[in-house]
Design a protein around this motif. Structure first.
Motif, PDB file in Angstrom:
ATOM      1  N   PHE A 195       0.809  -1.222   0.000  1.00 39.43           N
ATOM      2  CA  PHE A 195       0.000   0.000   0.000  1.00 39.43           C
ATOM      3  C   PHE A 195       0.843   1.273   0.000  1.00 39.43           C
ATOM      4  CE2 PHE A 195      -1.793   3.464   2.568  1.00 39.43           C
ATOM      5  CZ  PHE A 195      -2.763   3.884   1.672  1.00 39.43           C
ATOM      6  N   GLU A 196       1.696   1.420   1.003  1.00 40.48           N
ATOM      7  CA  GLU A 196       2.371   2.712   1.206  1.00 40.48           C
ATOM      8  C   GLU A 196       3.223   3.139   0.008  1.00 40.48           C
ATOM      9  OE1 GLU A 196       4.450   4.476   5.114  1.00 40.48           O
ATOM     10  OE2 GLU A 196       5.731   3.108   4.006  1.00 40.48           O
ATOM     11  N   GLU A 228       1.381  25.349   2.441  1.00 40.69           N
ATOM     12  CA  GLU A 228       1.241  25.131   3.885  1.00 40.69           C
ATOM     13  C   GLU A 228      -0.061  24.374   4.189  1.00 40.69           C
ATOM     14  OE1 GLU A 228       2.971  27.696   7.409  1.00 40.69           O
ATOM     15  OE2 GLU A 228       1.146  28.647   6.676  1.00 40.69           O
ATOM     16  N   GLU A 229      -1.112  24.741   3.480  1.00 46.70           N
ATOM     17  CA  GLU A 229      -2.412  24.081   3.674  1.00 46.70           C
ATOM     18  C   GLU A 229      -2.324  22.594   3.282  1.00 46.70           C
ATOM     19  OE1 GLU A 229      -6.351  23.554   4.685  1.00 46.70           O
ATOM     20  OE2 GLU A 229      -4.969  25.170   5.235  1.00 46.70           O
ATOM     21  N   CYS A 230      -1.638  22.307   2.165  1.00 46.66           N
ATOM     22  CA  CYS A 230      -1.497  20.905   1.713  1.00 46.66           C
ATOM     23  C   CYS A 230      -0.746  20.076   2.753  1.00 46.66           C
ATOM     24  CB  CYS A 230      -0.738  20.835   0.385  1.00 46.66           C
ATOM     25  SG  CYS A 230      -1.692  21.506  -0.985  1.00 46.66           S
ATOM     26  N   LEU A 231       0.322  20.639   3.294  1.00 46.61           N
ATOM     27  CA  LEU A 231       1.107  19.915   4.307  1.00 46.61           C
ATOM     28  C   LEU A 231       0.251  19.639   5.542  1.00 46.61           C
ATOM     29  CD1 LEU A 231       4.458  21.816   3.855  1.00 46.61           C
ATOM     30  CD2 LEU A 231       4.202  19.353   3.639  1.00 46.61           C
ATOM     31  N   LYS A 232      -0.567  20.630   5.907  1.00 49.37           N
ATOM     32  CA  LYS A 232      -1.434  20.477   7.077  1.00 49.37           C
ATOM     33  C   LYS A 232      -2.461  19.360   6.823  1.00 49.37           C
ATOM     34  CE  LYS A 232      -4.941  23.189   9.459  1.00 49.37           C
ATOM     35  NZ  LYS A 232      -6.035  23.611   8.610  1.00 49.37           N
ATOM     36  N   ARG A 233      -3.030  19.362   5.613  1.00 51.94           N
ATOM     37  CA  ARG A 233      -4.052  18.358   5.272  1.00 51.94           C
ATOM     38  C   ARG A 233      -3.479  16.944   5.263  1.00 51.94           C
ATOM     39  NH1 ARG A 233      -7.705  21.262   1.569  1.00 51.94           N
ATOM     40  NH2 ARG A 233      -8.830  22.638   3.019  1.00 51.94           N
ATOM     41  N   GLU A 236      -3.084  15.704   8.697  1.00 53.89           N
ATOM     42  CA  GLU A 236      -4.396  15.288   9.235  1.00 53.89           C
ATOM     43  C   GLU A 236      -4.788  13.907   8.689  1.00 53.89           C
ATOM     44  OE1 GLU A 236      -7.113  18.370   8.107  1.00 53.89           O
ATOM     45  OE2 GLU A 236      -6.319  19.791   9.582  1.00 53.89           O
ATOM     46  N   ARG A 237      -4.447  13.705   7.416  1.00 50.85           N
ATOM     47  CA  ARG A 237      -4.760  12.415   6.773  1.00 50.85           C
ATOM     48  C   ARG A 237      -4.115  11.276   7.564  1.00 50.85           C
ATOM     49  NH1 ARG A 237      -4.536  14.789   1.846  1.00 50.85           N
ATOM     50  NH2 ARG A 237      -6.768  15.095   2.022  1.00 50.85           N
ATOM     51  N   VAL A 238      -2.875  11.482   7.961  1.00 48.74           N
ATOM     52  CA  VAL A 238      -2.179  10.447   8.748  1.00 48.74           C
ATOM     53  C   VAL A 238      -2.928  10.227  10.061  1.00 48.74           C
ATOM     54  CG1 VAL A 238      -0.034   9.826   9.921  1.00 48.74           C
ATOM     55  CG2 VAL A 238       0.074  11.003   7.728  1.00 48.74           C
ATOM     56  N   ALA A 239      -3.285  11.323  10.716  1.00 49.86           N
ATOM     57  CA  ALA A 239      -3.960  11.210  12.012  1.00 49.86           C
ATOM     58  C   ALA A 239      -5.297  10.469  11.880  1.00 49.86           C
ATOM     59  CB  ALA A 239      -4.194  12.594  12.600  1.00 49.86           C
ATOM     60  N   HIS A 243      -1.179   4.927   8.776  1.00 45.55           N
ATOM     61  CA  HIS A 243      -0.357   4.520   9.923  1.00 45.55           C
ATOM     62  C   HIS A 243       0.629   5.641  10.231  1.00 45.55           C
ATOM     63  CE1 HIS A 243       2.662   2.259  12.260  1.00 45.55           C
ATOM     64  NE2 HIS A 243       1.618   1.556  12.648  1.00 45.55           N
ATOM     65  N   SER A 244       0.890   5.858  11.521  1.00 46.92           N
ATOM     66  CA  SER A 244       1.726   7.014  11.910  1.00 46.92           C
ATOM     67  C   SER A 244       3.114   6.978  11.265  1.00 46.92           C
ATOM     68  CB  SER A 244       1.865   7.075  13.432  1.00 46.92           C
ATOM     69  OG  SER A 244       2.411   5.853  13.894  1.00 46.92           O
ATOM     70  N   SER A 245       3.605   5.778  10.946  1.00 43.42           N
ATOM     71  CA  SER A 245       4.950   5.692  10.342  1.00 43.42           C
ATOM     72  C   SER A 245       4.983   6.298   8.935  1.00 43.42           C
ATOM     73  CB  SER A 245       5.398   4.229  10.271  1.00 43.42           C
ATOM     74  OG  SER A 245       4.530   3.491   9.418  1.00 43.42           O
ATOM     75  N   SER A 246       3.795   6.549   8.352  1.00 47.40           N
ATOM     76  CA  SER A 246       3.762   7.131   6.987  1.00 47.40           C
ATOM     77  C   SER A 246       4.015   8.633   6.992  1.00 47.40           C
ATOM     78  CB  SER A 246       2.394   6.881   6.333  1.00 47.40           C
ATOM     79  OG  SER A 246       2.191   5.513   6.128  1.00 47.40           O
ATOM     80  N   GLU A 247       3.829   9.277   8.157  1.00 44.38           N
ATOM     81  CA  GLU A 247       3.850  10.749   8.167  1.00 44.38           C
ATOM     82  C   GLU A 247       5.118  11.366   7.575  1.00 44.38           C
ATOM     83  OE1 GLU A 247       3.782  14.263  11.407  1.00 44.38           O
ATOM     84  OE2 GLU A 247       2.046  12.948  11.495  1.00 44.38           O
ATOM     85  N   PRO A 248       6.328  11.023   8.089  1.00 41.21           N
ATOM     86  CA  PRO A 248       7.520  11.685   7.523  1.00 41.21           C
ATOM     87  C   PRO A 248       7.693  11.416   6.031  1.00 41.21           C
ATOM     88  CG  PRO A 248       8.142   9.907   9.064  1.00 41.21           C
ATOM     89  CD  PRO A 248       6.669  10.102   9.191  1.00 41.21           C
ATOM     90  N   LYS A 249       7.371  10.203   5.589  1.00 44.89           N
ATOM     91  CA  LYS A 249       7.558   9.858   4.169  1.00 44.89           C
ATOM     92  C   LYS A 249       6.588  10.647   3.286  1.00 44.89           C
ATOM     93  CE  LYS A 249       8.050   5.221   5.916  1.00 44.89           C
ATOM     94  NZ  LYS A 249       7.618   3.826   5.788  1.00 44.89           N
ATOM     95  N   LEU A 250       5.345  10.759   3.778  1.00 43.90           N
ATOM     96  CA  LEU A 250       4.304  11.452   3.011  1.00 43.90           C
ATOM     97  C   LEU A 250       4.634  12.950   2.899  1.00 43.90           C
ATOM     98  CD1 LEU A 250       1.505  10.804   1.729  1.00 43.90           C
ATOM     99  CD2 LEU A 250       0.482  11.596   3.847  1.00 43.90           C
ATOM    100  N   LEU A 251       4.989  13.560   4.032  1.00 43.80           N
ATOM    101  CA  LEU A 251       5.286  15.000   4.034  1.00 43.80           C
ATOM    102  C   LEU A 251       6.515  15.288   3.185  1.00 43.80           C
ATOM    103  CD1 LEU A 251       4.541  16.041   7.733  1.00 43.80           C
ATOM    104  CD2 LEU A 251       3.041  16.078   5.757  1.00 43.80           C
ATOM    105  N   GLU A 252       7.475  14.375   3.201  1.00 48.90           N
ATOM    106  CA  GLU A 252       8.685  14.541   2.390  1.00 48.90           C
ATOM    107  C   GLU A 252       8.326  14.609   0.900  1.00 48.90           C
ATOM    108  OE1 GLU A 252      11.874  14.501   0.164  1.00 48.90           O
ATOM    109  OE2 GLU A 252      11.926  15.120   2.281  1.00 48.90           O
ATOM    110  N   LYS A 253       7.384  13.748   0.473  1.00 50.72           N
ATOM    111  CA  LYS A 253       6.951  13.760  -0.942  1.00 50.72           C
ATOM    112  C   LYS A 253       6.305  15.102  -1.287  1.00 50.72           C
ATOM    113  CE  LYS A 253       7.967   9.678  -2.547  1.00 50.72           C
ATOM    114  NZ  LYS A 253       9.186   9.618  -3.338  1.00 50.72           N
TER     115      LYS A 253
END
Length: 440
Positions: A195-196, A228-233, A236-239, A243-253
């Motif tokens: 998935f990820e 900034e809004e996209c990063l915030k959204r 929130e999607r992760v929350a 899964h919480s482990s996706s957050e840094p990878k997703l924001l990096e993209k």
């Protein structure tokens, strides 16, 4: 010889009894009218297995029962679970999958209780996979492996709909993605590989297309607001369901596509880039620029260079102004020239106050910006004005203030404050000894 010789239960007879219990369980899971298991039912089923496993060879049926335990799941999955999933698509298929996984876990919990005696002795002695693991891996091998591609595509399609502003069922996504995590039986491999990886690629593609349009159509402040809004959204999607482990990878993209790729274009936008924001004192936009660019590797260096250039230009303009004013005065008006120079030092102090506040507030006191400010002031603070060096001008300024409170007739507190500011400016002057010389 004991009088309580136990009757030997043969495999067929014992299994026929177990089959009834398993069928009852399947009926309950399928929602058919069936009374719940009483503690008596449970004990009868447990005891049957116990008896069949503790008979003397060749009537110890542990291995056969272990195999039949697995076969019970395989038969149920093939006859009921897979057909119901194959006939559904998209969100309906996801709902069915969540229901089926939940039912499967209930089935594993009950059957592993009935067969519990196997877990205690037979399995541990032979180092075989435990009953729970066998039950869950049946679902993984037969159901998950078949539909994981369809499930992944359906989930990503819903996420993209949400990115476009549509309402989606977040709880459903959370439940589906929990399956990817749980099916790994303690490893994140299924979630990451099935998935990820696909989500991250889709995310990069999605924001790459957005950025291509925004960079052309939007001003730098508008673009930064959107980023900034996209990063915030995405956070929130992760929350909500990833899964919480996706957050840094997703924001990096997201950062890579929206910021890293367009950093210099953004900063250099003609009427709204970093130069324009400094020129127009857009404090809020500069703070946002700092927040965003501090997220990307070496993102702040170009911002601090533009800041340094801007401050240097402003200070140099003040020096030139003072030069022009001095050269326009006639020699007999020497006192007024002194006045002009006092005004020049005042303006330099004001300039310093303004940009120190920028460094502290907009740029959160980052060392790069402290350095930029220092280097900029060193450039123009060491230029002379009409034959007087900066050291001389500062000494005269201090002298004037201390003698008469300056032309502004300052209070003691204001005098002290002003002198403190002069001392700060003194730090930028290369020839500090000269100041001491003049100040005597």
């Amino acid at each position: 010889m004991t009088t309580h010789e136990r009757k030997t239960v043969d495999l067929e007879e014992g299994w026929a009894f177990m089959q009834k219990g398993i069928t009852k369980l399947k009926n309950i899971l399928e929602g058919k009218p069936e009374p719940q298991f009483s503690s008596e039912d449970y004990m009868m089923l447990y005891t049957t297995i116990y008896n069949m496993c503790t008979q003397k060879p060749p009537h110890d049926y542990s291995q056969q029962l272990y195999d039949k335990y697995r076969e019970s799941f395989e038969e149920y999955i093939s006859s009921m679970v897979l057909p119901s999933l194959r006939e559904k698509h998209d969100e309906f298929m996801l709902r069915e999958l969540v229901k089926r996984w939940s039912n499967h876990k209930v089935m594993v919990r009950w059957l592993s209780r009935f067969f519990h005696y196997l877990d205690r002795y037979f399995i541990s002695r032979r180092s075989l996979p435990a009953l729970r693991e066998v039950g869950l891996s049946c679902f993984r091998d037969l159901v998950y492996q078949e539909i994981k591609g369809k499930v992944k595509s359906a989930v990503i399609s819903l996420i993209d709909q949400e990115r476009e502003g549509e309402q989606i069922d977040r709880a459903l996504l959370k439940n589906v993605l929990d399956i990817f995590v749980e099916i790994g039986l303690g490893s994140m491999e299924c979630y990451e590989n099935d998935f990820e990886d696909f989500l991250l690629k889709d995310t990069a593609d999605y924001y790459s297309i957005k950025a291509q349009t925004w960079i052309v159509e939007d001003s730098c402040p508008d673009y930064m607001l959107k980023a900034e809004e996209c990063l915030k959204r995405e956070k929130e999607r992760v929350a909500h369901y990833l899964h919480s482990s996706s957050e840094p990878k997703l924001l990096e993209k997201v950062q890579h596509e929206l910021l890293t790729q367009y950093a210099s274009q953004l900063l250099e936008k003609e009427h709204s880039g970093c130069h324009a924001l400094l020129r127009d004192d857009k404090v809020e936009d500069l703070s946002r620029m700092y927040r965003l660019f501090s997220r990307i590797t070496r993102g702040l260096e170009p911002v601090s260079q533009i800041f340094k250039q801007h401050v240097t230009n402003e200070g140099t303009a003040l020096v030139k102004q003072a030069e022009d004013a001095a050269s326009n005065k006639k020699p007999e008006k020497k006192d007024i020239v002194g006045m002009q120079e006092q005004v020049f030092v005042r303006k330099i102090i004001e300039l310093h106050d303004k940009y120190v506040a920028y460094v502290t507030d907009c740029f959160q006191g980052h060392t790069l910006f402290h350095k930029a400010l220092k280097e900029a002031f060193e450039v123009f603070c060491n230029k002379g004005v009409s034959g007087s060096s900066s050291a001389e001008l500062l000494a005269t300024f201090c002298d004037n203030i201390l003698k008469k409170g300056g032309s502004e007739k300052l209070s003691d507190e204001a005098i002290e404050d002003t002198l403190e500011k002069v001392v700060r400016l003194l730090a930028y002057i290369s020839d500090k000894d000269l100041f001491a010389e003049f100040y005597r």
